[in-house]
Design a protein around this motif. Structure first.
Motif, PDB file in Angstrom:
ATOM      1  N   UNK A 188      49.192  81.526  14.917  1.00 46.63           N
ATOM      2  CA  UNK A 188      48.648  82.828  14.554  1.00 46.63           C
ATOM      3  C   UNK A 188      47.125  82.863  14.463  1.00 46.63           C
ATOM      4  N   UNK A 189      46.452  81.838  14.908  1.00 49.88           N
ATOM      5  CA  UNK A 189      44.988  81.811  14.874  1.00 49.88           C
ATOM      6  C   UNK A 189      44.422  82.773  15.913  1.00 49.88           C
ATOM      7  N   UNK A 190      43.298  83.361  15.581  1.00 53.58           N
ATOM      8  CA  UNK A 190      42.685  84.310  16.512  1.00 53.58           C
ATOM      9  C   UNK A 190      42.006  83.591  17.668  1.00 53.58           C
ATOM     10  N   UNK A 191      41.496  82.398  17.424  1.00 54.23           N
ATOM     11  CA  UNK A 191      40.850  81.621  18.478  1.00 54.23           C
ATOM     12  C   UNK A 191      41.867  80.659  19.094  1.00 54.23           C
ATOM     13  N   UNK A 192      41.817  80.502  20.380  1.00 51.38           N
ATOM     14  CA  UNK A 192      42.725  79.574  21.071  1.00 51.38           C
ATOM     15  C   UNK A 192      42.008  78.287  21.459  1.00 51.38           C
ATOM     16  N   UNK A 193      40.820  78.075  20.969  1.00 52.07           N
ATOM     17  CA  UNK A 193      40.041  76.901  21.312  1.00 52.07           C
ATOM     18  C   UNK A 193      40.045  75.944  20.123  1.00 52.07           C
ATOM     19  N   UNK A 194      40.736  74.835  20.263  1.00 56.42           N
ATOM     20  CA  UNK A 194      40.818  73.823  19.215  1.00 56.42           C
ATOM     21  C   UNK A 194      40.339  72.495  19.800  1.00 56.42           C
ATOM     22  N   UNK A 195      39.038  72.249  19.807  1.00 56.53           N
ATOM     23  CA  UNK A 195      38.535  71.052  20.497  1.00 56.53           C
ATOM     24  C   UNK A 195      38.949  69.740  19.842  1.00 56.53           C
ATOM     25  N   UNK A 196      39.161  69.725  18.547  1.00 56.81           N
ATOM     26  CA  UNK A 196      39.494  68.470  17.861  1.00 56.81           C
ATOM     27  C   UNK A 196      40.991  68.313  17.598  1.00 56.81           C
ATOM     28  N   UNK A 197      41.806  69.262  18.011  1.00 59.70           N
ATOM     29  CA  UNK A 197      43.242  69.171  17.764  1.00 59.70           C
ATOM     30  C   UNK A 197      43.841  67.964  18.476  1.00 59.70           C
ATOM     31  N   UNK A 198      43.403  67.689  19.678  1.00 59.51           N
ATOM     32  CA  UNK A 198      43.919  66.536  20.430  1.00 59.51           C
ATOM     33  C   UNK A 198      43.592  65.235  19.700  1.00 59.51           C
ATOM     34  N   UNK A 199      42.377  65.132  19.190  1.00 56.61           N
ATOM     35  CA  UNK A 199      41.990  63.922  18.458  1.00 56.61           C
ATOM     36  C   UNK A 199      42.789  63.781  17.166  1.00 56.61           C
ATOM     37  N   UNK A 200      43.073  64.886  16.505  1.00 55.14           N
ATOM     38  CA  UNK A 200      43.864  64.852  15.273  1.00 55.14           C
ATOM     39  C   UNK A 200      45.292  64.394  15.573  1.00 55.14           C
ATOM     40  N   UNK A 201      45.879  64.915  16.634  1.00 52.80           N
ATOM     41  CA  UNK A 201      47.243  64.522  16.990  1.00 52.80           C
ATOM     42  C   UNK A 201      47.308  63.063  17.456  1.00 52.80           C
ATOM     43  N   UNK A 202      46.296  62.622  18.199  1.00 54.38           N
ATOM     44  CA  UNK A 202      46.248  61.218  18.607  1.00 54.38           C
ATOM     45  C   UNK A 202      46.091  60.296  17.403  1.00 54.38           C
ATOM     46  N   UNK A 203      45.285  60.700  16.443  1.00 54.99           N
ATOM     47  CA  UNK A 203      45.107  59.896  15.235  1.00 54.99           C
ATOM     48  C   UNK A 203      46.391  59.810  14.438  1.00 54.99           C
ATOM     49  N   UNK A 204      47.113  60.913  14.365  1.00 61.02           N
ATOM     50  CA  UNK A 204      48.387  60.874  13.634  1.00 61.02           C
ATOM     51  C   UNK A 204      49.397  59.988  14.351  1.00 61.02           C
ATOM     52  N   UNK A 205      49.404  59.978  15.674  1.00 60.46           N
ATOM     53  CA  UNK A 205      50.305  59.082  16.417  1.00 60.46           C
ATOM     54  C   UNK A 205      49.937  57.625  16.166  1.00 60.46           C
ATOM     55  N   UNK A 206      48.640  57.331  16.097  1.00 58.05           N
ATOM     56  CA  UNK A 206      48.190  55.972  15.783  1.00 58.05           C
ATOM     57  C   UNK A 206      48.633  55.564  14.384  1.00 58.05           C
ATOM     58  N   UNK A 207      48.452  56.445  13.415  1.00 57.84           N
ATOM     59  CA  UNK A 207      48.818  56.109  12.040  1.00 57.84           C
ATOM     60  C   UNK A 207      50.327  55.933  11.875  1.00 57.84           C
ATOM     61  N   UNK A 208      51.098  56.772  12.528  1.00 53.99           N
ATOM     62  CA  UNK A 208      52.552  56.669  12.419  1.00 53.99           C
ATOM     63  C   UNK A 208      53.060  55.379  13.071  1.00 53.99           C
ATOM     64  N   UNK A 209      52.563  55.065  14.269  1.00 50.06           N
ATOM     65  CA  UNK A 209      53.046  53.843  14.923  1.00 50.06           C
ATOM     66  C   UNK A 209      52.580  52.600  14.176  1.00 50.06           C
ATOM     67  N   UNK A 210      51.379  52.625  13.624  1.00 50.24           N
ATOM     68  CA  UNK A 210      50.904  51.486  12.847  1.00 50.24           C
ATOM     69  C   UNK A 210      51.678  51.294  11.557  1.00 50.24           C
ATOM     70  N   UNK A 211      51.937  52.390  10.847  1.00 49.86           N
ATOM     71  CA  UNK A 211      52.698  52.294   9.599  1.00 49.86           C
ATOM     72  C   UNK A 211      54.128  51.848   9.864  1.00 49.86           C
ATOM     73  N   UNK A 212      54.733  52.369  10.916  1.00 47.04           N
ATOM     74  CA  UNK A 212      56.097  51.963  11.244  1.00 47.04           C
ATOM     75  C   UNK A 212      56.150  50.497  11.666  1.00 47.04           C
TER      76      UNK A 212
END
Length: 127
Positions: free
Chosen positions: A9-33
Motif C-alpha cells: 500500500x505504499x505510494x512509492x514503488x521505488x525501494x532501493x534498499x529492499x533487496x539488501x534487507x531481504x538478502x540480509x535476512x536470508x543470510x541471518x536465517x541461514x546462519x542461525x539455522x
C-alpha cells in the motif's frame, strides 16, 4: 506481515534498499539455522544434522558475500560501485544452487563415504 502490507500500500514503488534487507535476512536465517543444526548434531551425534549445518554454513558465507556486493552497489563512492558492479551477478547463483545441492548430498551420501564434516564441506565447495 505488517511490512508486506506496508509495501503493497505504499505510494512509492521505488525501494532501493529492499533487496539488501531481504538478502540480509536470508543470510541471518541461514546462519542461525546452521548454528542450531550444528549444536543439535553435536548433542545428538547425528551426522545428518551436522552435514546440513555445514551446507547451510557455506550458503550463509555466500549470502554474506552477496549482501556485501549489493550494499556496494548502493554506495556513494563510484570506485566501490565500479568494483561491485561486475561481481554482483556472480554472487547470487552459489547461494541459490548450493542449498538444494548441499541438503540433497547430506541426505543421499552415506556416512561411511565421507567420514568428516570437513571432507563434506570441501566436496560441496568443489561441486
Amino acid at each position: 506481515m505488517i511490512a508486506a502490507v506496508a509495501v503493497v500500500f505504499a505510494t512509492s514503488r521505488n525501494f532501493p534498499m529492499l533487496h539488501a534487507i531481504l538478502d540480509t535476512s536470508a543470510f541471518l536465517i541461514s546462519g542461525a539455522l546452521a548454528l542450531v543444526l550444528r549444536d543439535l548434531g553435536r548433542r545428538t551425534g547425528r551426522q545428518l544434522l551436522r552435514r546440513m549445518a555445514v551446507a547451510l554454513g557455506i550458503v550463509a558465507i555466500f549470502e554474506l558475500i552477496h549482501v556485501m556486493t549489493s550494499l556496494g552497489m548502493e554506495a556513494e563512492s563510484s570506485a566501490i560501485r565500479q568494483f561491485c558492479l561486475p561481481l554482483y551477478p556472480g554472487t547470487w547463483p552459489p547461494t541459490a544452487y548450493l542449498l538444494p545441492l548441499g541438503l540433497g548430498a547430506a541426505l543421499w551420501v552415506r556416512p561411511t563415504r565421507l567420514e568428516s564434516d570437513g571432507t563434506f564441506a570441501v566436496a560441496l565447495l568443489a561441486s
